[in-house]
Scaffold this motif. Structure first.
Motif, PDB file in Angstrom:
ATOM      1  N   GLY A  53       6.107  11.732  10.678  1.00 27.70           N
ATOM      2  CA  GLY A  53       5.154  10.840  11.325  1.00 27.70           C
ATOM      3  C   GLY A  53       5.461  10.567  12.779  1.00 27.70           C
ATOM      4  N   GLY A  54       6.656  10.982  13.240  1.00 27.98           N
ATOM      5  CA  GLY A  54       7.008  10.822  14.645  1.00 27.98           C
ATOM      6  C   GLY A  54       8.110   9.829  14.915  1.00 27.98           C
ATOM      7  N   HIS A  97      12.558  11.931   5.782  1.00 28.21           N
ATOM      8  CA  HIS A  97      11.799  13.137   6.123  1.00 28.21           C
ATOM      9  C   HIS A  97      10.356  12.781   6.474  1.00 28.21           C
ATOM     10  CE1 HIS A  97      10.145  17.172   5.955  1.00 28.21           C
ATOM     11  NE2 HIS A  97       9.335  16.820   4.967  1.00 28.21           N
ATOM     12  N   LEU A  98       9.734  11.899   5.668  1.00 32.44           N
ATOM     13  CA  LEU A  98       8.347  11.509   5.929  1.00 32.44           C
ATOM     14  C   LEU A  98       8.224  10.776   7.256  1.00 32.44           C
ATOM     15  CD1 LEU A  98       7.250  10.232   2.400  1.00 32.44           C
ATOM     16  CD2 LEU A  98       6.709  12.436   3.454  1.00 32.44           C
ATOM     17  N   VAL A 153       0.839  -1.207   0.000  1.00 33.22           N
ATOM     18  CA  VAL A 153       0.000   0.000   0.000  1.00 33.22           C
ATOM     19  C   VAL A 153       0.868   1.249   0.000  1.00 33.22           C
ATOM     20  CG1 VAL A 153      -1.860   1.240   1.169  1.00 33.22           C
ATOM     21  CG2 VAL A 153      -1.812  -1.259   1.229  1.00 33.22           C
ATOM     22  N   ALA A 154       1.835   1.313   0.922  1.00 31.27           N
ATOM     23  CA  ALA A 154       2.709   2.479   1.004  1.00 31.27           C
ATOM     24  C   ALA A 154       3.562   2.606  -0.256  1.00 31.27           C
ATOM     25  CB  ALA A 154       3.596   2.386   2.243  1.00 31.27           C
ATOM     26  N   LEU A 163      -1.502   8.973   6.588  1.00 32.02           N
ATOM     27  CA  LEU A 163      -1.419   7.560   6.965  1.00 32.02           C
ATOM     28  C   LEU A 163      -0.073   6.959   6.588  1.00 32.02           C
ATOM     29  CD1 LEU A 163      -4.974   6.268   6.008  1.00 32.02           C
ATOM     30  CD2 LEU A 163      -3.961   6.244   8.294  1.00 32.02           C
ATOM     31  N   VAL A 164       0.435   7.319   5.417  1.00 33.25           N
ATOM     32  CA  VAL A 164       1.734   6.790   4.992  1.00 33.25           C
ATOM     33  C   VAL A 164       2.830   7.256   5.947  1.00 33.25           C
ATOM     34  CG1 VAL A 164       3.485   6.874   3.178  1.00 33.25           C
ATOM     35  CG2 VAL A 164       1.093   6.507   2.578  1.00 33.25           C
ATOM     36  N   GLU A 165       2.809   8.529   6.326  1.00 35.50           N
ATOM     37  CA  GLU A 165       3.810   9.033   7.271  1.00 35.50           C
ATOM     38  C   GLU A 165       3.713   8.286   8.599  1.00 35.50           C
ATOM     39  OE1 GLU A 165       3.445  13.238   7.616  1.00 35.50           O
ATOM     40  OE2 GLU A 165       3.902  13.630   5.503  1.00 35.50           O
TER      41      GLU A 165
END
Length: 358
Positions: free
Chosen positions: A47-48, A42-43, A21-22, A338-340
């Protein structure tokens, strides 16, 4: 596709937390796997995540060398030879290793699956059905497991059969199918998403089942108990817009409870190859990916929704559409968030448009 992009797509597919999916969303968002790889750290930080690792180039070169030593061929999403049935999935598998004749993957196919501990009648039926389907011009796909899978491969060997493995293409499981593996390699095709040398784990089998159904226009379940991997294959086939057929059995036989329940839920009854051919004669459109989830979006729009997306997630999987409605933001923005979160290990992106908290 040039050699560099193929290499980058394999590297992206092997990156931690980048599932199908990603992978699909990242390539669409950034235009190439190389650009996506550059953006990943970076992404993940957005996202944390504190850190993020991408496989070094020598690891990918080692995989390519291992495949070459086996005489295998790598198919990357976007290649001319990539199976069109799989490319139409949402999302498609990013890469496939193949041993044997990869041309079989682009032919009309029917999957024949069922119980590992099968009855003698079930084995005989699966072997005969596969032989008849092969004679009718269909390629028979299955998972090379004990029982029904093995019988289906045996029946279809003279006309061409495809075995989809949960481990690498050289991971022969069960071990007693070593001779069958060799014969399929010579007269059919062996397929795997995994790198050569990888041993299958329990969580790899649902992904294998998704490829079995994805390669096929129809799935026939010969025998299955109520809690069975074959029923997972049937469910995935229905989600993918494929025909689902089941062989009926005695209500006193536990191995017939799963197939009888499929018929109760609307699967077509299968008593022979003519039932499969009749089902395939009816026109049916495969489900196309939803374009609302594609495209690049500004970082500030993603920043505005990320916390709300995470707050609405739970360990229970929900449809992405439902999540986007709950957030009240465009689908593409929610998907980017969601990806991040998935790259940071906070969310899990599942096939079939589902998502949950990790």
């Amino acid at each position: 596709m040039d050699r560099g992009e193929r290499f980058d797509r394999l590297r992206l597919a092997r990156t931690e937390r980048v599932g199908p999916v990603a992978f699909d969303q990242l390539v669409k968002r950034f235009g190439s796997a190389g650009a996506a790889l550059e953006a990943l750290p970076h992404l993940a930080r957005r996202g944390g995540a504190d850190g993020f690792s991408i496989p070094p180039e020598h690891t990918i070169n080692a995989e390519l060398e291992a495949g070459e030593a086996l005489g295998a061929r790598l198919l990357v999403l976007g290649d001319d030879g990539f199976p069109p049935q799989l490319a139409a999935l949402d999302p498609p598998p990013p890469v496939l290793w193949t041993l044997g004749d990869p041309g079989l993957l682009s032919k009309n196919a029917c999957a024949v699956v069922g119980a590992r501990i099968a009855s003698s009648a079930g084995l005989r039926f699966a072997r005969g059905l596969a032989a008849e389907l092969g004679q009718a011009g269909l390629t028979v796909t299955s998972g090379m497991a004990r029982g029904i899978d093995g019988a289906a491969h045996e029946g279809a060997l003279p006309t061409g059969t495809v075995a989809v493995l949960a481990g690498g293409i050289d991971d022969v499981y069960p071990p007693e199918h070593d001779n069958l593996w060799g014969r399929i390699r010579e007269g059919g095709c062996i397929v795997s998403e995994q790198a050569p040398g990888v041993r299958a784990k329990a969580h790899d089998f649902p992904r294998r089942n998704r490829i079995i159904s994805g390669l096929s226009r129809a799935v026939v379940v010969v025998e299955a108990e109520l809690r069975s991997g074959s029923l997972i294959t049937a469910r995935l086939a229905a989600e993918q817009g494929r025909e689902v057929l089941a062989v009926p059995g005695s209500p006193l036989e536990p191995r017939a409870k799963g197939t009888n329940d499929l018929i109760r839920q609307g699967a077509a009854l299968c008593e022979g190859a003519e039932d499969v051919l009749r089902a395939l004669a009816a026109p049916r459109t495969l489900r196309e990916p939803d374009g609302r989830w594609d495209g690049a979006v500004p970082d500030d729009e993603v920043d505005a929704v990320r916390d709300r997306v995470l707050a609405l997630l739970s360990p229970t999987a929900i449809p992405r559409d439902e999540l986007a409605r709950g957030v009240g933001a465009p689908a593409a923005v929610v998907f980017a968030a969601l990806v991040e979160l998935a790259l940071a290990g906070e969310a899990e992106l599942l096939p079939g448009g589902m998502v949950c908290r990790s």
